[in-house]
Each structure stands twice: as C-alpha cells, then as structure tokens.
Design a protein around this motif. Structure first.
Motif, PDB file in Angstrom:
ATOM      1  N   PHE A   1      30.907  30.048  57.725  1.00 11.77           N
ATOM      2  CA  PHE A   1      31.381  31.396  57.471  1.00 11.77           C
ATOM      3  C   PHE A   1      32.608  31.437  56.570  1.00 11.77           C
ATOM      4  O   PHE A   1      32.867  32.448  55.938  1.00 11.77           O
ATOM      5  CB  PHE A   1      31.652  32.118  58.795  1.00 11.77           C
ATOM      6  N   GLU A   2      33.363  30.347  56.478  1.00 12.70           N
ATOM      7  CA  GLU A   2      34.510  30.335  55.575  1.00 12.70           C
ATOM      8  C   GLU A   2      34.049  30.496  54.131  1.00 12.70           C
ATOM      9  O   GLU A   2      34.748  31.084  53.306  1.00 12.70           O
ATOM     10  CB  GLU A   2      35.359  29.058  55.740  1.00 12.70           C
ATOM     11  N   LYS A   3      32.842  30.011  53.798  1.00  7.14           N
ATOM     12  CA  LYS A   3      32.308  30.198  52.451  1.00  7.14           C
ATOM     13  C   LYS A   3      31.959  31.661  52.215  1.00  7.14           C
ATOM     14  O   LYS A   3      32.141  32.180  51.121  1.00  7.14           O
ATOM     15  CB  LYS A   3      31.079  29.314  52.224  1.00  7.14           C
ATOM     16  N   VAL A   4      31.469  32.323  53.226  1.00  9.58           N
ATOM     17  CA  VAL A   4      31.165  33.746  53.119  1.00  9.58           C
ATOM     18  C   VAL A   4      32.449  34.514  52.840  1.00  9.58           C
ATOM     19  O   VAL A   4      32.497  35.377  51.967  1.00  9.58           O
ATOM     20  CB  VAL A   4      30.486  34.272  54.398  1.00  9.58           C
ATOM     21  N   ASP A   5      33.510  34.208  53.557  1.00  9.41           N
ATOM     22  CA  ASP A   5      34.797  34.857  53.346  1.00  9.41           C
ATOM     23  C   ASP A   5      35.302  34.638  51.926  1.00  9.41           C
ATOM     24  O   ASP A   5      35.847  35.551  51.306  1.00  9.41           O
ATOM     25  CB  ASP A   5      35.843  34.344  54.341  1.00  9.41           C
ATOM     26  N   THR A   6      35.116  33.433  51.403  1.00 11.17           N
ATOM     27  CA  THR A   6      35.549  33.125  50.045  1.00 11.17           C
ATOM     28  C   THR A   6      34.810  33.990  49.034  1.00 11.17           C
ATOM     29  O   THR A   6      35.420  34.532  48.106  1.00 11.17           O
ATOM     30  CB  THR A   6      35.325  31.634  49.729  1.00 11.17           C
ATOM     31  N   VAL A   7      33.510  34.137  49.210  1.00 12.14           N
ATOM     32  CA  VAL A   7      32.723  34.969  48.295  1.00 12.14           C
ATOM     33  C   VAL A   7      33.185  36.415  48.370  1.00 12.14           C
ATOM     34  O   VAL A   7      33.399  37.072  47.353  1.00 12.14           O
ATOM     35  CB  VAL A   7      31.211  34.870  48.606  1.00 12.14           C
ATOM     36  N   ILE A   8      33.380  36.918  49.574  1.00 12.37           N
ATOM     37  CA  ILE A   8      33.808  38.304  49.750  1.00 12.37           C
ATOM     38  C   ILE A   8      35.188  38.509  49.132  1.00 12.37           C
ATOM     39  O   ILE A   8      35.414  39.480  48.412  1.00 12.37           O
ATOM     40  CB  ILE A   8      33.803  38.692  51.241  1.00 12.37           C
ATOM     41  N   ASP A   9      36.126  37.595  49.380  1.00 12.77           N
ATOM     42  CA  ASP A   9      37.461  37.707  48.799  1.00 12.77           C
ATOM     43  C   ASP A   9      37.411  37.651  47.277  1.00 12.77           C
ATOM     44  O   ASP A   9      38.130  38.384  46.605  1.00 12.77           O
ATOM     45  CB  ASP A   9      38.380  36.602  49.327  1.00 12.77           C
ATOM     46  N   SER A  10      36.572  36.796  46.740  1.00 10.17           N
ATOM     47  CA  SER A  10      36.442  36.683  45.281  1.00 10.17           C
ATOM     48  C   SER A  10      35.914  37.982  44.688  1.00 10.17           C
ATOM     49  O   SER A  10      36.426  38.462  43.677  1.00 10.17           O
ATOM     50  CB  SER A  10      35.505  35.529  44.914  1.00 10.17           C
ATOM     51  N   GLU A  11      34.912  38.553  45.324  1.00  6.38           N
ATOM     52  CA  GLU A  11      34.357  39.817  44.848  1.00  6.38           C
ATOM     53  C   GLU A  11      35.411  40.922  44.908  1.00  6.38           C
ATOM     54  O   GLU A  11      35.540  41.723  43.982  1.00  6.38           O
ATOM     55  CB  GLU A  11      33.148  40.219  45.677  1.00  6.38           C
ATOM     56  N   ARG A  12      36.154  40.972  45.995  1.00  5.43           N
ATOM     57  CA  ARG A  12      37.211  41.986  46.131  1.00  5.43           C
ATOM     58  C   ARG A  12      38.273  41.811  45.064  1.00  5.43           C
ATOM     59  O   ARG A  12      38.751  42.790  44.478  1.00  5.43           O
ATOM     60  CB  ARG A  12      37.860  41.905  47.518  1.00  5.43           C
ATOM     61  N   ALA A  13      38.657  40.568  44.810  1.00  2.46           N
ATOM     62  CA  ALA A  13      39.691  40.295  43.809  1.00  2.46           C
ATOM     63  C   ALA A  13      39.230  40.733  42.424  1.00  2.46           C
ATOM     64  O   ALA A  13      39.994  41.364  41.677  1.00  2.46           O
ATOM     65  CB  ALA A  13      40.052  38.810  43.804  1.00  2.46           C
ATOM     66  N   VAL A  14      37.989  40.432  42.094  1.00  2.00           N
ATOM     67  CA  VAL A  14      37.464  40.829  40.784  1.00  2.00           C
ATOM     68  C   VAL A  14      37.404  42.353  40.692  1.00  2.00           C
ATOM     69  O   VAL A  14      37.780  42.937  39.676  1.00  2.00           O
ATOM     70  CB  VAL A  14      36.082  40.188  40.528  1.00  2.00           C
ATOM     71  N   LYS A  15      36.960  42.998  41.776  1.00  2.00           N
ATOM     72  CA  LYS A  15      36.884  44.462  41.775  1.00  2.00           C
ATOM     73  C   LYS A  15      38.271  45.089  41.636  1.00  2.00           C
ATOM     74  O   LYS A  15      38.465  46.014  40.853  1.00  2.00           O
ATOM     75  CB  LYS A  15      36.205  44.945  43.058  1.00  2.00           C
ATOM     76  N   GLU A  16      39.228  44.575  42.386  1.00  2.00           N
ATOM     77  CA  GLU A  16      40.580  45.149  42.353  1.00  2.00           C
ATOM     78  C   GLU A  16      41.322  44.830  41.058  1.00  2.00           C
ATOM     79  O   GLU A  16      42.288  45.495  40.723  1.00  2.00           O
ATOM     80  CB  GLU A  16      41.378  44.678  43.564  1.00  2.00           C
ATOM     81  N   ALA A  17      40.853  43.829  40.323  1.00  2.00           N
ATOM     82  CA  ALA A  17      41.485  43.475  39.050  1.00  2.00           C
ATOM     83  C   ALA A  17      41.175  44.501  37.965  1.00  2.00           C
ATOM     84  O   ALA A  17      41.816  44.516  36.917  1.00  2.00           O
ATOM     85  CB  ALA A  17      41.030  42.093  38.599  1.00  2.00           C
ATOM     86  N   ARG A  18      40.199  45.357  38.242  1.00  2.30           N
ATOM     87  CA  ARG A  18      39.818  46.426  37.307  1.00  2.30           C
ATOM     88  C   ARG A  18      39.511  45.879  35.915  1.00  2.30           C
ATOM     89  O   ARG A  18      40.087  46.297  34.917  1.00  2.30           O
ATOM     90  CB  ARG A  18      40.882  47.503  37.251  1.00  2.30           C
ATOM     91  N   LEU A  19      38.573  44.956  35.888  1.00  3.95           N
ATOM     92  CA  LEU A  19      38.160  44.356  34.633  1.00  3.95           C
ATOM     93  C   LEU A  19      37.358  45.358  33.813  1.00  3.95           C
ATOM     94  O   LEU A  19      36.649  46.198  34.367  1.00  3.95           O
ATOM     95  CB  LEU A  19      37.293  43.125  34.894  1.00  3.95           C
TER      96      LEU A  19
END
Length: 91
Positions: free
Chosen positions: A20-38
C-alpha cells in the motif's frame, strides 16, 4: 489522461500485492502534479516522459516540438512539482 488509467491499474496491482505504500506514492504524485497547475503542454510532456518513458526526442516528434522545447517544458514542470513537494515538507 493515460497516466491516470495506468496509475489506476498500478494501484490495483499494488493493493493486490499488499504494498500500500506504493499506492500512497502514486496518489501523492498525482496530487502534486495536479496542485502544480501545469500547462496542458507540460502535462503532455510529463506524461510521455515520466510515465510512459519516451525520450525527449520521441516526445518532440509526438508533440511536434523541438527537443529543446520539450526539455524546457519538462524543466518548468519539474520546478513546479518540486515547489509543491517542498510546501508539503517533502524534498
């Protein structure tokens, strides 16, 4: 985005394996990319480069951009994502 479909599959596989730590990493990465407003172009470059593993040259051909332009989009996107991660206390 293709990356989201692939990350859904990755989440399912990780959950099945109990990692599940890998799942958290994917979710955090997606959130970071979304919040970066690319920008849309930055999102496309990041998906092709980071998720799908294309070279900068290949991304340029796909998006009809020069390799230096692909590099520039990738660098700007990376800075934006890093800023979000720093705000979260992750570096």
């Amino acid at each position: 985005m293709t990356a989201l479909k692939e990350s859904e599959t990755f989440r399912e596989l990780a959950a099945y394996s109990g990692k599940f730590e890998k799942v958290d990493t994917v979710i955090d990465s997606e959130r970071a990319v979304k919040e970066a407003r690319l920008t849309l172009q930055q999102q496309k470059v990041i998906e092709l480069r980071w998720v799908l593993g294309y070279t900068q040259h290949e991304v340029g051909e796909i998006l009809q951009l020069s390799q230096p332009t692909v590099l520039q989009h990738e660098q700007y996107a990376k800075k934006k994502v890093q800023k979000v991660l720093e705000e979260w206390g992750i570096s």
